[in-house]
Motif scaffolding. Structure first.
Motif, PDB file in Angstrom:
ATOM      1  N   UNK A  57      -2.066  78.172  79.065  1.00  0.00           N
ATOM      2  CA  UNK A  57      -0.558  79.208  79.010  1.00  0.00           C
ATOM      3  C   UNK A  57      -0.606  79.888  80.390  1.00  0.00           C
ATOM      4  N   UNK A  58      -1.597  80.053  81.268  1.00  0.00           N
ATOM      5  CA  UNK A  58      -1.417  80.229  82.223  1.00  0.00           C
ATOM      6  C   UNK A  58      -0.519  79.368  83.252  1.00  0.00           C
ATOM      7  N   UNK A  59      -0.493  77.815  83.126  1.00  0.00           N
ATOM      8  CA  UNK A  59      -0.223  77.200  83.841  1.00  0.00           C
ATOM      9  C   UNK A  59       1.511  76.235  83.546  1.00  0.00           C
ATOM     10  N   UNK A  60       1.539  76.714  82.456  1.00  0.00           N
ATOM     11  CA  UNK A  60       2.466  76.190  81.196  1.00  0.00           C
ATOM     12  C   UNK A  60       3.782  78.080  81.088  1.00  0.00           C
ATOM     13  N   UNK A  61       3.387  78.765  81.224  1.00  0.00           N
ATOM     14  CA  UNK A  61       3.916  79.866  81.439  1.00  0.00           C
ATOM     15  C   UNK A  61       5.135  79.734  81.537  1.00  0.00           C
ATOM     16  N   UNK A  62       5.872  79.512  82.274  1.00  0.00           N
ATOM     17  CA  UNK A  62       7.309  79.545  82.645  1.00  0.00           C
ATOM     18  C   UNK A  62       7.800  78.451  81.586  1.00  0.00           C
ATOM     19  N   UNK A  63       7.098  77.145  81.639  1.00  0.00           N
ATOM     20  CA  UNK A  63       8.185  76.478  80.653  1.00  0.00           C
ATOM     21  C   UNK A  63       7.984  77.616  78.937  1.00  0.00           C
ATOM     22  N   UNK A  64       7.227  77.732  78.681  1.00  0.00           N
ATOM     23  CA  UNK A  64       7.029  78.609  77.702  1.00  0.00           C
ATOM     24  C   UNK A  64       8.134  79.676  77.199  1.00  0.00           C
ATOM     25  N   UNK A  65       8.383  80.272  78.755  1.00  0.00           N
ATOM     26  CA  UNK A  65       9.292  81.268  78.341  1.00  0.00           C
ATOM     27  C   UNK A  65      10.904  80.819  78.535  1.00  0.00           C
ATOM     28  N   UNK A  66      10.851  79.409  79.121  1.00  0.00           N
ATOM     29  CA  UNK A  66      12.580  78.811  78.746  1.00  0.00           C
ATOM     30  C   UNK A  66      12.318  78.462  77.714  1.00  0.00           C
ATOM     31  N   UNK A  67      11.110  77.964  76.995  1.00  0.00           N
ATOM     32  CA  UNK A  67      11.274  77.223  75.440  1.00  0.00           C
ATOM     33  C   UNK A  67      11.683  78.567  74.032  1.00  0.00           C
ATOM     34  N   UNK A  68      11.106  80.135  74.625  1.00  0.00           N
ATOM     35  CA  UNK A  68      12.008  81.166  73.671  1.00  0.00           C
ATOM     36  C   UNK A  68      12.893  81.220  74.561  1.00  0.00           C
ATOM     37  N   UNK A  69      13.688  81.698  75.337  1.00  0.00           N
ATOM     38  CA  UNK A  69      14.897  81.434  76.305  1.00  0.00           C
ATOM     39  C   UNK A  69      16.083  80.556  75.488  1.00  0.00           C
ATOM     40  N   UNK A  70      15.834  78.910  75.336  1.00  0.00           N
ATOM     41  CA  UNK A  70      16.299  78.886  74.428  1.00  0.00           C
ATOM     42  C   UNK A  70      16.543  78.325  72.774  1.00  0.00           C
ATOM     43  N   UNK A  71      15.327  78.872  72.331  1.00  0.00           N
ATOM     44  CA  UNK A  71      15.159  79.603  70.912  1.00  0.00           C
ATOM     45  C   UNK A  71      15.696  80.686  70.398  1.00  0.00           C
ATOM     46  N   UNK A  72      15.888  81.728  71.417  1.00  0.00           N
ATOM     47  CA  UNK A  72      17.084  82.997  71.406  1.00  0.00           C
ATOM     48  C   UNK A  72      18.210  81.944  71.335  1.00  0.00           C
ATOM     49  N   UNK A  73      18.581  81.005  72.206  1.00  0.00           N
ATOM     50  CA  UNK A  73      19.961  81.069  72.441  1.00  0.00           C
ATOM     51  C   UNK A  73      20.663  79.968  71.297  1.00  0.00           C
ATOM     52  N   UNK A  74      19.753  78.792  70.827  1.00  0.00           N
ATOM     53  CA  UNK A  74      20.500  78.037  69.697  1.00  0.00           C
ATOM     54  C   UNK A  74      20.199  79.560  68.320  1.00  0.00           C
ATOM     55  N   UNK A  75      19.364  80.196  68.551  1.00  0.00           N
ATOM     56  CA  UNK A  75      19.333  80.709  67.073  1.00  0.00           C
ATOM     57  C   UNK A  75      20.706  82.373  67.355  1.00  0.00           C
ATOM     58  N   UNK A  76      21.009  82.415  68.330  1.00  0.00           N
ATOM     59  CA  UNK A  76      22.178  82.533  68.729  1.00  0.00           C
ATOM     60  C   UNK A  76      23.435  82.576  68.600  1.00  0.00           C
ATOM     61  N   UNK A  77      23.745  80.989  68.745  1.00  0.00           N
ATOM     62  CA  UNK A  77      24.527  80.569  68.343  1.00  0.00           C
ATOM     63  C   UNK A  77      24.837  80.251  66.980  1.00  0.00           C
ATOM     64  N   UNK A  78      23.600  79.728  66.332  1.00  0.00           N
ATOM     65  CA  UNK A  78      23.870  78.946  64.867  1.00  0.00           C
ATOM     66  C   UNK A  78      24.245  80.610  64.093  1.00  0.00           C
TER      67      UNK A  78
END
Length: 711
Positions: free
Chosen positions: A235-256
Motif C-alpha cells: 500500500x505504501x509503495x502503490x499509494x498513488x496507483x490506488x488513488x488513481x484507481x479510486x479516481x477512475x472509479x469515481x469518474x466511471x461511476x459519475x459518468x454512468x
C-alpha cells in the motif's frame, strides 16, 4: 364482507385525497426525544471509552514482538534491536505456544544469527574471547565478564545454549531451510550433545525434528504479522496507483450516473448485457485458467512448504482449485441473472420506467449526487475511531510474568510452572531450570466490556449515519414527486431544506431506527462467537444445524427491519411523525400493495445492483490485468510489490463503496418515488379534482391518465 373489513383493519384504510397536500409538511414537531437523549448519552460514554483507551493503550505492543522481560523490540531504548531471538526454539514445538508462549528466554537483537553454534563444555576454547563473542545473552548480562564461566552463563539460561543460521520472519529469527544445512547441524550436535544432558539422551535427528516442529508453530504465530507488513508495504509503495484507481472509479461511476440520467432505458439494458458479457468472459477466463493449470503437473501437484504457503500469497492464484471455485461462482451468477431476465422481462419494463423517474428527479436536484459524500465521510470517521479504540484497548494492560521451565518439569520445591512471578523478587539460583519470563499483558476485567461497547458503538453510529443520509434524500425526492408542475414547483434548495428538517426534528427517530438494527446486528455477532466456541468443543451436526438456522433467521430479521426502517424514514421525512407511527403507516401502505412491492421494487433494486456490479467488475478486472502483468506496455511502469493481488483487492473494494455511494442516490430515489407512487394511486384517481402527481411516462406505462375538466 366481514373478511374484507377484517383485511382493511389489518392493513389500514386507504389514504384519502387531500387537495392541500403538496409534499413534505413544514409544520412538524420533534420526534422520539427520549431516543435522542439516549443516543447523546451513549456517545458521551463512547467518549469516556476513547479517553481510557488513549491513556492506557500502547499499539507498539501489538505491532512488535516482546522479550522475556516485557520490553518491546524496536521501540524506545530498543529502537535498534527490532528482532526477537529464542534461546531454545525446541521449547516452542507445541500448538499451545500461541496461547501460552514459548517456554524459553527471548531477547531483542539487531540481526539474526548468521551461523550455527552449539555449546560444547569439553571444548578447550570454551572460555575464550572468540567463544564469548558468539554468545547471545539476556539484557544486562556481560558475556565478557570473566568472573562467570560460559558454562554458568549457559546452564543458568543467561545466554543461549545454541543457535542456528536464521532469517527474519515477522520480526522473529527463524532458522533457515534446515534440510540444506542439516549436515553442519549434525556435526555440531555430534560434537556437543554427547557430552551434556541439556536435552537429555536424544539423537540429533530428534533435535532436528524438534527444530522443524518449533519453526512451524512459531511461524504460524508470526504469519499474520508478516502478511500484514507485506500488504502495508505494498500500500505504501502503490499509494498513488490506488488513488488513481479510486479516481477512475469515481469518474466511471459519475459518468454512468449522468448517462443514466440522460438515457436511462438504454443504460439499464446496456448494464444487463454488459453484466452478462462480463460474467460470460469471466466464466471463459476462469475455466481456461483451470484447464491450463490442470495440464501442468507441477501446478496441479504443487504443495508449498508448510512454512511458506501462508506467506506466498500470490501462489493462491496459481492453484487450479482457486480458478475452479471462481468458475463455479461466476457461472452460478450468470445462470441466475439469465433466469431473472427471462421470467421478469415484463416487470423490467415498468422498473425501467420507475428508474427513469428517478433519473428525472436526480436531474432536477443535482445536489443529491454529491450529498452522499457527507454520510460516506462520516462513516469513515466512525470506522476510523472504532479501529483506533479497538487497537488501543487491545494493547492496554500491565505486563504479567510467569514461571517457565527449561525442561518439561521444574524439579524444585515451591516452583510450579505457569505460576505468576515477579521479575524483581524471583531468584534463579533457587532453581536453575526455572526462569521468570514475560507472558502477556493482563488487562482490566472491564476491558472486554469496553470492547463490546466499542463494537456496539460502531454498529449504532454507522447505521445512524446511513439512516441520516436516507431521510435527507427521501425528503428531497418526495418534494420533487408531489410538485404538480415539474420542475417549476420543485423547491430550489430541496436537499438543504430536507437536511434542516432532519437535523432539527428527527435525530431521535434516526437514533430509534438505527438502534433496532444495531441490536440485531450485535446479537448476530454474539451468535457467531458462540458458534465458534461450540465448534471447538463439539462436532455435532445437530448443533451446527441449529446454529445455522438461528443465524439465517437473524439475517432475515435484519433484512426485514432494514426494509421497514427505510420506508419509515421516507414517511417521517414527508409527514414528520415519530418512528413507530411512520413504520406502521408505511408498512400498512406496502401491505395494501404487496404484489407491486414484492415484484416491482425488488426488480428495480436488482437492476441498480447490476449497474453497480458492472462498474465494480470493469474497474476490478482492469486493475487485475494491470497489476498481474497481463498488459505488457504498463508492466515496466509498475513498482515491485509483494502481493500483486493486494492493490487489486483494495481497488475493487474501494470501487464498490464509491459506486455504492453514487448508486445509493438512485436506490433511495426509487424507493421514495415508489412509496409516493403508491400513495398517489390511493389519494387520487386521475379526475380533474384528484389528478395524479406521477409523470406522464409512468402513467402511460401503467395505463393511467389525468382527465381534463371538460371531459
Amino acid at each position: 364482507m366481514g373478511k374484507k373489513h377484517q383485511g382493511r383493519e389489518s392493513t389500514g384504510e386507504p389514504l384519502q385525497h387531500d387537495p392541500e397536500f403538496a409534499g413534505p409538511l413544514k409544520n412538524r414537531s420533534c420526534t422520539d426525544i427520549i431516543c435522542f437523549l439516549l443516543f447523546v448519552a451513549f456517545l458521551a460514554g463512547w467518549g469516556v471509552v476513547i479517553v481510557f483507551a488513549v491513556i492506557n493503550g500502547d499499539p507498539s505492543r501489538l505491532l512488535n514482538p516482546t522479550d522475556s522481560r516485557g520490553r518491546v523490540c524496536g521501540m524506545r531504548e530498543y529502537a535498534n534491536k527490532s528482532l526477537l531471538v529464542f534461546f531454545d526454539l525446541t521449547r516452542c514445538a507445541t500448538p499451545k505456544v500461541i496461547a501460552t508462549g514459548c517456554r524459553t528466554p527471548q531477547v531483542c537483537v539487531e540481526t539474526c544469527p548468521t551461523e550455527n553454534w552449539f555449546f560444547n563444555p569439553a571444548s578447550p576454547q570454551i572460555n575464550s574471547k572468540e567463544t564469548r563473542a558468539k554468545l547471545i545473552c539476556q539484557d544486562g548480562v556481560d558475556p565478557f565478564d570473566t568472573t562467570q564461566s560460559v558454562s554458568d552463563l549457559v546452564t543458568k539460561d543467561k545466554c543461549a545454549y545454541y543457535y542456528v543460521q536464521s532469517k527474519a520472519f515477522g520480526d522473529r529469527c527463524i532458522p533457515r531451510d534446515i534440510s540444506s544445512q542439516s549436515g553442519h547441524i549434525f556435526n555440531a550436535i555430534n560434537a556437543t550433545l554427547s557430552q551434556t544432558q541439556k536435552w537429555g539422551p536424544i539423537s540429533q535427528y530428534a533435535v532436528l525434528e524438534a527444530l522443524l516442529k518449533s519453526m512451524k508453530y512459531v511461524m504460524r504465530f508470526a504469519t499474520l504479522q508478516k502478511v500484514a507488513e507485506g500488504v502495508f508495504q505494498d500500500v505504501k509503495t502503490t499509494w498513488w496507483l490506488l488513488l488513481v484507481g479510486f479516481g477512475v472509479a469515481m469518474v466511471v461511476s459519475f459518468i454512468w450516473i449522468l448517462l443514466l440520467r440522460i438515457i436511462s432505458s438504454f443504460m439499464i439494458w446496456f448494464s444487463l448485457i454488459a453484466f452478462i458479457a462480463l460474467s460470460g468472459f469471466g466464466s471463459y477466463y476462469t475455466l481456461n485458467k483451470y484447464l491450463t493449470l490442470r495440464k501442468n503437473l507441477d501446478n496441479s501437484t504443487m504443495s508449498p512448504s508448510e512454512f511458506e504457503f501462508t506467506t506466498n500469497f500470490n501462489q493462491i492464484v496459481e492453484l487450479e482449485t482457486t480458478w475452479l471455485v471462481l468458475f463455479i461462482i461466476i457461472v452460478t451468477i450468470l445462470i441466475v441473472c439469465l433466469f431473472v431476465l427471462i421470467f421478469l422481462r415484463k416487470r423490467i419494463r415498468i422498473a425501467i420506467a420507475l428508474i427513469g423517474q428517478a433519473s428525472k428527479a436526480v436531474g432536477s436536484i443535482m445536489s443529491t449526487l454529491f450529498f452522499p459524500v457527507v454520510p460516506y465521510l462520516l462513516q469513515l470517521v466512525c470506522l476510523a475511531v472504532f479501529c483506533v479504540v479497538a487497537v488501543l484497548l487491545a494493547s492496554a494492560g500491565k505486563a504479567e510474568y510467569r514461571l517457565m521451565c527449561s525442561i518439561d518439569d521444574c524439579q524444585c520445591d515451591g516452583i510450579k510452572e505457569n505460576e505468576t512471578c515477579s521479575m524483581d523478587s524471583f531468584n534463579a539460583s533457587n532453581c536453575p531450570g526455572a526462569s521468570c519470563q514475560f507472558y502477556d499483558y493482563v488487562v482490566d476485567p472491564n476491558i472486554p466490556r469496553l470492547h463490546i461497547y466499542n463494537v456496539f458503538a460502531l454498529f449504532w453510529t454507522m447505521f445512524f449515519v446511513s439512516a441520516f443520509g436516507e431521510m435527507v434524500l427521501a425528503g428531497a425526492f418526495a418534494s420533487w414527486y408531489w410538485a404538480l408542475n415539474k420542475p417549476k414547483d420543485v423547491p430550489t434548495f430541496a436537499v438543504t431544506s430536507s437536511l434542516g428538517r432532519t437535523l432539527r426534528y428527527h435525530v431521535g427517530t434516526l437514533a430509534f431506527g438505527s438502534l433496532i438494527i444495531a441490536i440485531v446486528r450485535m446479537v448476530r455477532v454474539l451468535l457467531e462467537y458462540i458458534d465458534h466456541k461450540v465448534r471447538e468443543k463439539t462436532d455435532s451436526k445437530v448443533v451446527r444445524c441449529l446454529m445455522c438456522c438461528c443465524k439465517c433467521c437473524l439475517w432475515c430479521l435484519e433484512r426485514f427491519l432494514k426494509f421497514i426502517n427505510r420506508n419509515a424514514y421516507v414517511y417521517c421525512a414527508i409527514y414528520g411523525k415519530n418512528f413507530c407511527v411512520s413504520a406502521k403507516n408505511s408498512f400498512s401502505l406496502i401491505m395494501r400493495n404487496v404484489v407491486r412491492v414484492v415484484v416491482l421494487d425488488q426488480v428495480t433494486d436488482f437492476l441498480l445492483f447490476i449497474g453497480k456490479m458492472v462498474v465494480v467488475g470493469s474497474v476490478g478486472v482492469a486493475s487485475f490485468f494491470i497489476f498481474s502483468g497481463e498488459i505488457k506496455p504498463v508492466e515496466g511502469y509498475l513498482p515491485e510489490i509483494n502481493y500483486y493481488l493486494a492493490p487489486v483487492i483494495i481497488i475493487t473494494i474501494g470501487t464498490f463503496f464509491i459506486a455504492s455511494a453514487f448508486f445509493s442516490v438512485y436506490a433511495m430515489a426509487v424507493d421514495t418515488l415508489f412509496l409516493c407512487f403508491l400513495e398517489d394511486c390511493e389519494r387520487n384517481d386521475g379526475s380533474a379534482e384528484k389528478p395524479y402527481r406521477m409523470s406522464k411516462d409512468l402513467m402511460k406505462i401503467l395505463e393511467k391518465k389525468n382527465k381534463l375538466k371538460d371531459e
